[in-house]
Motif scaffolding. Structure first.
Motif, PDB file in Angstrom:
ATOM      1  N   ILE A 140       0.840  -1.199   0.000  1.00 57.41           N
ATOM      2  CA  ILE A 140       0.000   0.000   0.000  1.00 57.41           C
ATOM      3  C   ILE A 140       0.874   1.247   0.000  1.00 57.41           C
ATOM      4  O   ILE A 140       0.602   2.211  -0.734  1.00 57.41           O
ATOM      5  CB  ILE A 140      -0.965  -0.017   1.206  1.00 57.41           C
ATOM      6  CG1 ILE A 140      -1.987  -1.149   1.033  1.00 57.41           C
ATOM      7  CG2 ILE A 140      -1.677   1.323   1.356  1.00 57.41           C
ATOM      8  CD1 ILE A 140      -2.871  -1.380   2.252  1.00 57.41           C
ATOM      9  N   HIS A 141       1.920   1.233   0.790  1.00 59.16           N
ATOM     10  CA  HIS A 141       2.863   2.366   0.806  1.00 59.16           C
ATOM     11  C   HIS A 141       3.442   2.617  -0.580  1.00 59.16           C
ATOM     12  O   HIS A 141       3.562   3.761  -1.025  1.00 59.16           O
ATOM     13  CB  HIS A 141       3.980   2.083   1.809  1.00 59.16           C
ATOM     14  CG  HIS A 141       5.104   3.081   1.774  1.00 59.16           C
ATOM     15  ND1 HIS A 141       6.182   2.969   0.902  1.00 59.16           N
ATOM     16  CD2 HIS A 141       5.325   4.214   2.493  1.00 59.16           C
ATOM     17  CE1 HIS A 141       6.997   3.975   1.080  1.00 59.16           C
ATOM     18  NE2 HIS A 141       6.508   4.753   2.041  1.00 59.16           N
ATOM     19  N   PRO A 145      -0.032   5.048  -1.873  1.00 56.67           N
ATOM     20  CA  PRO A 145       0.410   5.745  -0.657  1.00 56.67           C
ATOM     21  C   PRO A 145      -0.649   6.646  -0.039  1.00 56.67           C
ATOM     22  O   PRO A 145      -0.619   6.894   1.173  1.00 56.67           O
ATOM     23  CB  PRO A 145       1.622   6.556  -1.130  1.00 56.67           C
ATOM     24  CG  PRO A 145       1.452   6.670  -2.619  1.00 56.67           C
ATOM     25  CD  PRO A 145       0.783   5.393  -3.043  1.00 56.67           C
ATOM     26  N   ASP A 146      -1.592   7.123  -0.840  1.00 55.51           N
ATOM     27  CA  ASP A 146      -2.625   7.990  -0.281  1.00 55.51           C
ATOM     28  C   ASP A 146      -3.579   7.223   0.630  1.00 55.51           C
ATOM     29  O   ASP A 146      -4.333   7.828   1.396  1.00 55.51           O
ATOM     30  CB  ASP A 146      -3.405   8.698  -1.399  1.00 55.51           C
ATOM     31  CG  ASP A 146      -3.901   7.752  -2.472  1.00 55.51           C
ATOM     32  OD1 ASP A 146      -3.220   6.735  -2.728  1.00 55.51           O
ATOM     33  OD2 ASP A 146      -4.958   8.018  -3.070  1.00 55.51           O
ATOM     34  N   ASP A 152      -3.229   2.439   8.360  1.00 51.69           N
ATOM     35  CA  ASP A 152      -2.630   2.454   9.693  1.00 51.69           C
ATOM     36  C   ASP A 152      -3.675   2.756  10.769  1.00 51.69           C
ATOM     37  O   ASP A 152      -3.662   2.173  11.858  1.00 51.69           O
ATOM     38  CB  ASP A 152      -1.510   3.485   9.759  1.00 51.69           C
ATOM     39  CG  ASP A 152      -0.269   3.042   9.002  1.00 51.69           C
ATOM     40  OD1 ASP A 152      -0.150   1.834   8.694  1.00 51.69           O
ATOM     41  OD2 ASP A 152       0.586   3.906   8.708  1.00 51.69           O
ATOM     42  N   ARG A 153      -4.593   3.652  10.456  1.00 48.58           N
ATOM     43  CA  ARG A 153      -5.648   3.978  11.414  1.00 48.58           C
ATOM     44  C   ARG A 153      -6.504   2.751  11.707  1.00 48.58           C
ATOM     45  O   ARG A 153      -6.836   2.469  12.863  1.00 48.58           O
ATOM     46  CB  ARG A 153      -6.500   5.119  10.856  1.00 48.58           C
ATOM     47  CG  ARG A 153      -7.450   5.743  11.861  1.00 48.58           C
ATOM     48  CD  ARG A 153      -8.159   6.952  11.266  1.00 48.58           C
ATOM     49  NE  ARG A 153      -7.205   7.977  10.828  1.00 48.58           N
ATOM     50  CZ  ARG A 153      -6.990   8.301   9.560  1.00 48.58           C
ATOM     51  NH1 ARG A 153      -7.665   7.709   8.580  1.00 48.58           N
ATOM     52  NH2 ARG A 153      -6.101   9.235   9.249  1.00 48.58           N
ATOM     53  N   LEU A 154      -6.852   1.998  10.666  1.00 45.10           N
ATOM     54  CA  LEU A 154      -7.676   0.810  10.875  1.00 45.10           C
ATOM     55  C   LEU A 154      -6.926  -0.246  11.679  1.00 45.10           C
ATOM     56  O   LEU A 154      -7.518  -0.934  12.519  1.00 45.10           O
ATOM     57  CB  LEU A 154      -8.112   0.224   9.533  1.00 45.10           C
ATOM     58  CG  LEU A 154      -9.048  -0.982   9.668  1.00 45.10           C
ATOM     59  CD1 LEU A 154     -10.440  -0.528  10.100  1.00 45.10           C
ATOM     60  CD2 LEU A 154      -9.134  -1.787   8.378  1.00 45.10           C
ATOM     61  N   MET A 155      -5.628  -0.374  11.448  1.00 47.72           N
ATOM     62  CA  MET A 155      -4.840  -1.370  12.183  1.00 47.72           C
ATOM     63  C   MET A 155      -4.859  -1.099  13.687  1.00 47.72           C
ATOM     64  O   MET A 155      -4.760  -2.029  14.495  1.00 47.72           O
ATOM     65  CB  MET A 155      -3.404  -1.390  11.673  1.00 47.72           C
ATOM     66  CG  MET A 155      -3.227  -1.959  10.282  1.00 47.72           C
ATOM     67  SD  MET A 155      -3.795  -3.671  10.078  1.00 47.72           S
ATOM     68  CE  MET A 155      -5.434  -3.404   9.395  1.00 47.72           C
ATOM     69  N   VAL A 214     -10.722   0.336   4.855  1.00 51.48           N
ATOM     70  CA  VAL A 214      -9.703   1.277   4.382  1.00 51.48           C
ATOM     71  C   VAL A 214     -10.229   2.009   3.148  1.00 51.48           C
ATOM     72  O   VAL A 214     -10.131   3.241   3.040  1.00 51.48           O
ATOM     73  CB  VAL A 214      -8.389   0.542   4.055  1.00 51.48           C
ATOM     74  CG1 VAL A 214      -7.365   1.502   3.457  1.00 51.48           C
ATOM     75  CG2 VAL A 214      -7.821  -0.130   5.305  1.00 51.48           C
ATOM     76  N   TRP A 215     -10.803   1.264   2.240  1.00 46.92           N
ATOM     77  CA  TRP A 215     -11.318   1.847   0.990  1.00 46.92           C
ATOM     78  C   TRP A 215     -12.514   2.751   1.254  1.00 46.92           C
ATOM     79  O   TRP A 215     -12.584   3.872   0.745  1.00 46.92           O
ATOM     80  CB  TRP A 215     -11.686   0.726   0.029  1.00 46.92           C
ATOM     81  CG  TRP A 215     -12.031   1.171  -1.350  1.00 46.92           C
ATOM     82  CD1 TRP A 215     -11.180   1.582  -2.331  1.00 46.92           C
ATOM     83  CD2 TRP A 215     -13.344   1.227  -1.919  1.00 46.92           C
ATOM     84  NE1 TRP A 215     -11.871   1.886  -3.475  1.00 46.92           N
ATOM     85  CE2 TRP A 215     -13.203   1.681  -3.251  1.00 46.92           C
ATOM     86  CE3 TRP A 215     -14.614   0.927  -1.434  1.00 46.92           C
ATOM     87  CZ2 TRP A 215     -14.292   1.847  -4.095  1.00 46.92           C
ATOM     88  CZ3 TRP A 215     -15.692   1.093  -2.272  1.00 46.92           C
ATOM     89  CH2 TRP A 215     -15.537   1.559  -3.584  1.00 46.92           C
TER      90      TRP A 215
END
Length: 258
Positions: A140-141, A145-146, A152-155, A214-215
């Motif tokens: 994803i990075h 990247p956007d 990261d927030r979801l993790m 995430v999406w």
């Protein structure tokens, strides 16, 4: 307006009589004769032979590439999105209910699964191999990247919309599928799963469950949660016990799992 909700199944099973729902036989390239009235996932553009690693995602891929309905969705043979889950198949979302909800929201999803004592990241790595999830973050990075901050927030959160179950307008479904497979195919290129057991070899199906939110969050889509109807009794005490064991005794849990 054509509404087509596919029900992923790997064996014959009781199915809805409503024509809005159509069973799709996943892994048809590997499993011999497709049951009567089931859509095989090995015709047209497909990844049917990858079913041992992608689970119900071989159905998602087939829907993306071969279904042209105005509204598309994916349920599973033992789980459905339902307004009245106690009524079993009689209580699953009807075409009218689906159309009505999508007039107000972008996506229909199952109610969130809450882990409470674990983050989505820690829950995953206590249940599965850690490397694929870390590699997915790197992909994803590198490629999207956007989306990384949303990932990261979801993790760090303790709940998510799981099960790879969703209903959306066709263009949104296709856009989501294209994004998911772009990520997962690259993860596949970067990891070696040759020594994974049968359960852990389903890695891309497991990973994908963490991508839907995430999406949705990145696209600022509105969603409505509906209950999940289970066709079979859920072993909730056993699930709670296994969650605690994975949390506090991860090595013992993994020895049992593998």
């Amino acid at each position: 307006m054509k509404v087509q909700i596919y029900v992923a199944a790997h064996k014959p099973y009781q199915m809805p009589q409503d024509s809005t729902y159509r069973p799709i036989f996943v892994g048809a390239a590997l499993n011999g004769v497709t049951p009567q009235h089931y859509q095989p996932d090995n015709v047209g553009d497909n990844i049917s032979a990858s079913n041992p690693n992608f689970n119900e995602l071989t159905a998602m891929y087939w829907i993306w590439k071969n279904c042209h309905a105005d509204i598309k969705g994916l349920n599973q043979y033992r789980r459905y999105l339902a307004e009245a889950p106690k009524r079993k198949l009689a209580g699953i979302l009807s075409m009218d209910e689906i159309e009505g909800l999508l007039e107000q929201y972008d996506v229909i999803v199952p109610k969130k699964r809450h882990y409470y004592i674990e983050s989505n990241y820690s829950h995953y790595i206590h249940a599965h191999h850690q490397e694929p999830l870390d590699v997915m973050r790197t992909v994803i990075h590198d490629q999207h990247p956007d989306f990384l901050a949303d990932f990261d927030r979801l993790m760090h959160q303790t709940s998510a919309h799981m099960f790879n179950m969703m209903i959306m307008p066709g263009p949104k479904f296709d856009a989501y599928a294209e994004w998911v497979f772009d990520i997962l195919f690259e993860v596949r290129n970067r990891i070696d799963i040759s020594d994974y057991d049968v359960q852990e070899a389903r890695v891309f199906g497991y990973l994908s469950e963490l991508l839907l939110d995430v999406w949705i969050n990145h696209q600022h889509l509105s969603y409505v949660e509906v209950p999940v109807m289970y066709m079979e009794k859920q072993q909730l005490p056993a699930k709670a016990y296994n969650l605690l064991k994975r949390k506090f005794f991860p090595q013992a849990a993994k020895r049992t799992h593998f």
